[in-house]
Design a protein around this motif. Structure first.
Motif, PDB file in Angstrom:
ATOM      1  N   LYS A  42      32.088  36.866  41.182  1.00  0.00           N
ATOM      2  CA  LYS A  42      33.013  35.888  40.623  1.00  0.00           C
ATOM      3  C   LYS A  42      34.275  36.581  40.113  1.00  0.00           C
ATOM      4  O   LYS A  42      34.237  37.730  39.679  1.00  0.00           O
ATOM      5  CB  LYS A  42      32.349  35.141  39.455  1.00  0.00           C
ATOM      6  CG  LYS A  42      31.340  34.089  39.857  1.00  0.00           C
ATOM      7  CD  LYS A  42      30.875  33.345  38.614  1.00  0.00           C
ATOM      8  CE  LYS A  42      29.952  32.192  38.966  1.00  0.00           C
ATOM      9  NZ  LYS A  42      29.543  31.441  37.750  1.00  0.00           N
ATOM     10  N   PRO A  43      35.395  35.870  40.110  1.00  0.00           N
ATOM     11  CA  PRO A  43      36.591  36.399  39.462  1.00  0.00           C
ATOM     12  C   PRO A  43      36.311  36.644  37.982  1.00  0.00           C
ATOM     13  O   PRO A  43      35.468  35.973  37.386  1.00  0.00           O
ATOM     14  CB  PRO A  43      37.621  35.277  39.643  1.00  0.00           C
ATOM     15  CG  PRO A  43      37.110  34.432  40.760  1.00  0.00           C
ATOM     16  CD  PRO A  43      35.612  34.529  40.702  1.00  0.00           C
ATOM     17  N   HIS A  44      37.036  37.594  37.395  1.00  0.00           N
ATOM     18  CA  HIS A  44      36.930  37.858  35.954  1.00  0.00           C
ATOM     19  C   HIS A  44      38.244  37.438  35.314  1.00  0.00           C
ATOM     20  O   HIS A  44      39.278  38.093  35.492  1.00  0.00           O
ATOM     21  CB  HIS A  44      36.653  39.336  35.689  1.00  0.00           C
ATOM     22  CG  HIS A  44      36.555  39.674  34.236  1.00  0.00           C
ATOM     23  ND1 HIS A  44      36.609  40.967  33.751  1.00  0.00           N
ATOM     24  CD2 HIS A  44      36.402  38.880  33.128  1.00  0.00           C
ATOM     25  CE1 HIS A  44      36.504  40.959  32.429  1.00  0.00           C
ATOM     26  NE2 HIS A  44      36.384  39.705  32.032  1.00  0.00           N
ATOM     27  N   LEU A  45      38.209  36.333  34.577  1.00  0.00           N
ATOM     28  CA  LEU A  45      39.389  35.788  33.915  1.00  0.00           C
ATOM     29  C   LEU A  45      39.452  36.291  32.474  1.00  0.00           C
ATOM     30  O   LEU A  45      38.530  36.067  31.694  1.00  0.00           O
ATOM     31  CB  LEU A  45      39.346  34.258  33.936  1.00  0.00           C
ATOM     32  CG  LEU A  45      40.407  33.520  33.104  1.00  0.00           C
ATOM     33  CD1 LEU A  45      41.808  33.846  33.583  1.00  0.00           C
ATOM     34  CD2 LEU A  45      40.150  32.011  33.125  1.00  0.00           C
ATOM     35  N   HIS A  62      42.023  38.152  36.867  1.00  0.00           N
ATOM     36  CA  HIS A  62      42.943  37.069  36.538  1.00  0.00           C
ATOM     37  C   HIS A  62      43.235  37.124  35.033  1.00  0.00           C
ATOM     38  O   HIS A  62      42.405  37.601  34.264  1.00  0.00           O
ATOM     39  CB  HIS A  62      42.328  35.708  36.886  1.00  0.00           C
ATOM     40  CG  HIS A  62      42.013  35.527  38.342  1.00  0.00           C
ATOM     41  ND1 HIS A  62      41.074  36.288  38.995  1.00  0.00           N
ATOM     42  CD2 HIS A  62      42.518  34.659  39.267  1.00  0.00           C
ATOM     43  CE1 HIS A  62      41.006  35.903  40.262  1.00  0.00           C
ATOM     44  NE2 HIS A  62      41.872  34.926  40.444  1.00  0.00           N
ATOM     45  N   TRP A  68      37.037  26.358  34.102  1.00  0.00           N
ATOM     46  CA  TRP A  68      36.680  27.434  35.019  1.00  0.00           C
ATOM     47  C   TRP A  68      35.349  28.120  34.712  1.00  0.00           C
ATOM     48  O   TRP A  68      35.034  29.153  35.309  1.00  0.00           O
ATOM     49  CB  TRP A  68      37.803  28.474  35.038  1.00  0.00           C
ATOM     50  CG  TRP A  68      39.057  27.949  35.685  1.00  0.00           C
ATOM     51  CD1 TRP A  68      39.152  27.275  36.865  1.00  0.00           C
ATOM     52  CD2 TRP A  68      40.403  28.047  35.185  1.00  0.00           C
ATOM     53  NE1 TRP A  68      40.467  26.953  37.132  1.00  0.00           N
ATOM     54  CE2 TRP A  68      41.257  27.418  36.136  1.00  0.00           C
ATOM     55  CE3 TRP A  68      40.966  28.611  34.046  1.00  0.00           C
ATOM     56  CZ2 TRP A  68      42.640  27.340  35.961  1.00  0.00           C
ATOM     57  CZ3 TRP A  68      42.335  28.541  33.872  1.00  0.00           C
ATOM     58  CH2 TRP A  68      43.159  27.913  34.817  1.00  0.00           C
ATOM     59  N   GLU A 126      33.409  28.793  37.772  1.00  0.00           N
ATOM     60  CA  GLU A 126      34.088  29.525  38.839  1.00  0.00           C
ATOM     61  C   GLU A 126      34.301  30.993  38.516  1.00  0.00           C
ATOM     62  O   GLU A 126      34.487  31.811  39.426  1.00  0.00           O
ATOM     63  CB  GLU A 126      35.467  28.901  39.125  1.00  0.00           C
ATOM     64  CG  GLU A 126      35.441  27.479  39.628  1.00  0.00           C
ATOM     65  CD  GLU A 126      36.848  26.951  39.827  1.00  0.00           C
ATOM     66  OE1 GLU A 126      37.669  27.663  40.445  1.00  0.00           O
ATOM     67  OE2 GLU A 126      37.139  25.840  39.341  1.00  0.00           O
ATOM     68  N   ALA A 127      34.303  31.340  37.225  1.00  0.00           N
ATOM     69  CA  ALA A 127      34.681  32.698  36.839  1.00  0.00           C
ATOM     70  C   ALA A 127      33.829  33.224  35.702  1.00  0.00           C
ATOM     71  O   ALA A 127      33.224  32.451  34.944  1.00  0.00           O
ATOM     72  CB  ALA A 127      36.156  32.716  36.420  1.00  0.00           C
ATOM     73  N   GLN A 128      33.782  34.530  35.602  1.00  0.00           N
ATOM     74  CA  GLN A 128      33.286  35.186  34.405  1.00  0.00           C
ATOM     75  C   GLN A 128      34.482  35.284  33.467  1.00  0.00           C
ATOM     76  O   GLN A 128      35.553  35.744  33.877  1.00  0.00           O
ATOM     77  CB  GLN A 128      32.736  36.578  34.718  1.00  0.00           C
ATOM     78  CG  GLN A 128      31.959  37.217  33.587  1.00  0.00           C
ATOM     79  CD  GLN A 128      30.665  36.471  33.263  1.00  0.00           C
ATOM     80  OE1 GLN A 128      30.013  35.945  34.164  1.00  0.00           O
ATOM     81  NE2 GLN A 128      30.320  36.430  31.981  1.00  0.00           N
ATOM     82  N   LEU A 138      43.015  28.399  39.389  1.00  0.00           N
ATOM     83  CA  LEU A 138      42.598  29.728  38.950  1.00  0.00           C
ATOM     84  C   LEU A 138      43.299  30.819  39.748  1.00  0.00           C
ATOM     85  O   LEU A 138      43.714  31.842  39.192  1.00  0.00           O
ATOM     86  CB  LEU A 138      41.080  29.862  39.089  1.00  0.00           C
ATOM     87  CG  LEU A 138      40.466  31.201  38.668  1.00  0.00           C
ATOM     88  CD1 LEU A 138      40.735  31.484  37.199  1.00  0.00           C
ATOM     89  CD2 LEU A 138      38.958  31.203  38.948  1.00  0.00           C
ATOM     90  N   GLU A 139      43.494  30.606  41.021  1.00  0.00           N
ATOM     91  CA  GLU A 139      44.059  31.645  41.868  1.00  0.00           C
ATOM     92  C   GLU A 139      45.492  32.006  41.467  1.00  0.00           C
ATOM     93  O   GLU A 139      45.942  33.136  41.685  1.00  0.00           O
ATOM     94  CB  GLU A 139      44.016  31.221  43.338  1.00  0.00           C
ATOM     95  CG  GLU A 139      44.264  32.346  44.339  1.00  0.00           C
ATOM     96  CD  GLU A 139      43.330  33.544  44.155  1.00  0.00           C
ATOM     97  OE1 GLU A 139      43.761  34.678  44.463  1.00  0.00           O
ATOM     98  OE2 GLU A 139      42.180  33.357  43.701  1.00  0.00           O
ATOM     99  N   ARG A 174      45.867  35.178  39.304  1.00  0.00           N
ATOM    100  CA  ARG A 174      45.436  36.482  39.812  1.00  0.00           C
ATOM    101  C   ARG A 174      46.476  37.549  39.469  1.00  0.00           C
ATOM    102  O   ARG A 174      47.670  37.342  39.616  1.00  0.00           O
ATOM    103  CB  ARG A 174      45.220  36.440  41.326  1.00  0.00           C
ATOM    104  CG  ARG A 174      44.728  37.772  41.900  1.00  0.00           C
ATOM    105  CD  ARG A 174      44.371  37.659  43.362  1.00  0.00           C
ATOM    106  NE  ARG A 174      43.161  36.883  43.566  1.00  0.00           N
ATOM    107  CZ  ARG A 174      41.934  37.368  43.461  1.00  0.00           C
ATOM    108  NH1 ARG A 174      41.744  38.652  43.118  1.00  0.00           N
ATOM    109  NH2 ARG A 174      40.884  36.605  43.681  1.00  0.00           N
TER     110      ARG A 174
END
Length: 291
Positions: free
Chosen positions: A3-6, A58, A126, A129-131, A259-260, A263
């Motif tokens: 997962k993405p990391h926000l 992100h 999110w 969708e993300a960590q 979310l993108e 980035r």
């Protein structure tokens, strides 16, 4: 798939922390025109260091947008006793946002809401969708913990944090994160200016929610409580309910980006040349040392 990391940054918390840490020693780090920049320089350094430590993919920075929010409409005394920011800090609110944008971090702020409300809304949007990691110094944010969200509280310098996960919170407090606002409702918050129930301190407030689950649960169990507690709560029920509204972070703000769009891009030498040319030499020097 990873997962993405926000990384969500409480910009106000870092700006105030950085300002007062250096202002106490009269170190205002002025630009060439004499404008103080100590809070801005510290804020940017803090975020750059966090990026280096936490490796997010992100990033978003959240800000308060003025002193008046919907909470002031609910309760006139909300944050009424907080002193005005020092004169040297006044230009740095806009400067911090400008530097943030210059480096490539997206700023978020909605008039009438606090940064906490935007942070909560981003987490709600999110969390699947993300960590997510949140950097702040505000313990109110503990109510936002969930299996995908970690809160990193500033502790010392630019690199030490007191990190809370949902499981750590449950182990320490014996309640769920969402119940934390109900604890705050009973104990009040002198910094934010709402009293809760006079005579109910943090320890008793936590015990009440541990034992009865909610404000409604406490009210239903009122006849079984100690006489002193029963009197205090019954006489202050209206303020208890209002304090809960004030303590609760609202997580339904419209976040209009995807979310993108948050980035992170790689930093270039040219970027920090520009930062340095604007007078922020310490930011540039620190950034070059870690990137």
């Amino acid at each position: 798939m990873t997962k993405p990391h926000l990384l969500i940054v409480d910009g106000m918390a870092l700006l105030f922390r950085s300002f007062f840490a250096s202002a106490a020693m009269n170190q205002f780090i002025r630009l060439e025109d004499g404008t103080p920049s100590n809070g801005v320089q510290g804020f940017a350094r803090h975020v750059l260091t966090a990026q280096n430590l936490m490796k997010p993919t992100h990033l978003a920075v959240c800000w308060d947008m003025g002193a008046h929010t919907f909470r002031n409409d609910l309760f006139e005394g909300y944050k009424a006793n907080r002193p005005a920011p020092p004169e040297e800090m006044l230009p740095q609110f806009d400067m911090a946002k400008e530097v943030s944008q210059m480096i490539g971090w997206q700023n978020f702020g909605i008039p009438g809401l606090e940064a906490d409300d935007l942070i909560g809304s981003m987490i709600e949007k999110w969390k699947d969708e993300a960590q997510i990691t949140v950097i702040s110094g505000d313990k109110d944010l503990l109510q936002l913990l969930n299996p995908s969200t970690t809160i990193a509280f500033t502790k010392k310098g630019y690199s030490e944090y007191d990190v809370y996960t949902e499981s750590r919170f449950v182990d320490e407090y014996g309640i769920t994160p969402k119940q934390f606002a109900e604890v705050k409702a009973f104990m009040g918050d002198t910094s934010d200016g709402y009293p809760g129930v006079k005579g109910i301190g943090p320890k008793t407030a936590l015990q009440l929610i541990q034992n009865h689950g909610s404000i409604d649960g406490v009210m239903e169990a009122l006849p079984t409580l100690k006489p002193g507690q029963r009197i205090k709560i019954s006489e202050n029920e209206a303020m208890l309910r209002l304090s809960h509204q004030l303590a609760t972070i609202h997580c339904s703000a419209e976040i209009e980006v995807g979310l993108e769009s948050l980035r992170l891009s790689s930093y270039t030498t040219d970027l920090f040349d520009i930062v340095e040319q604007r007078g922020y030499r310490l930011i540039s020097k620190h950034a070059r040392s870690i990137y």
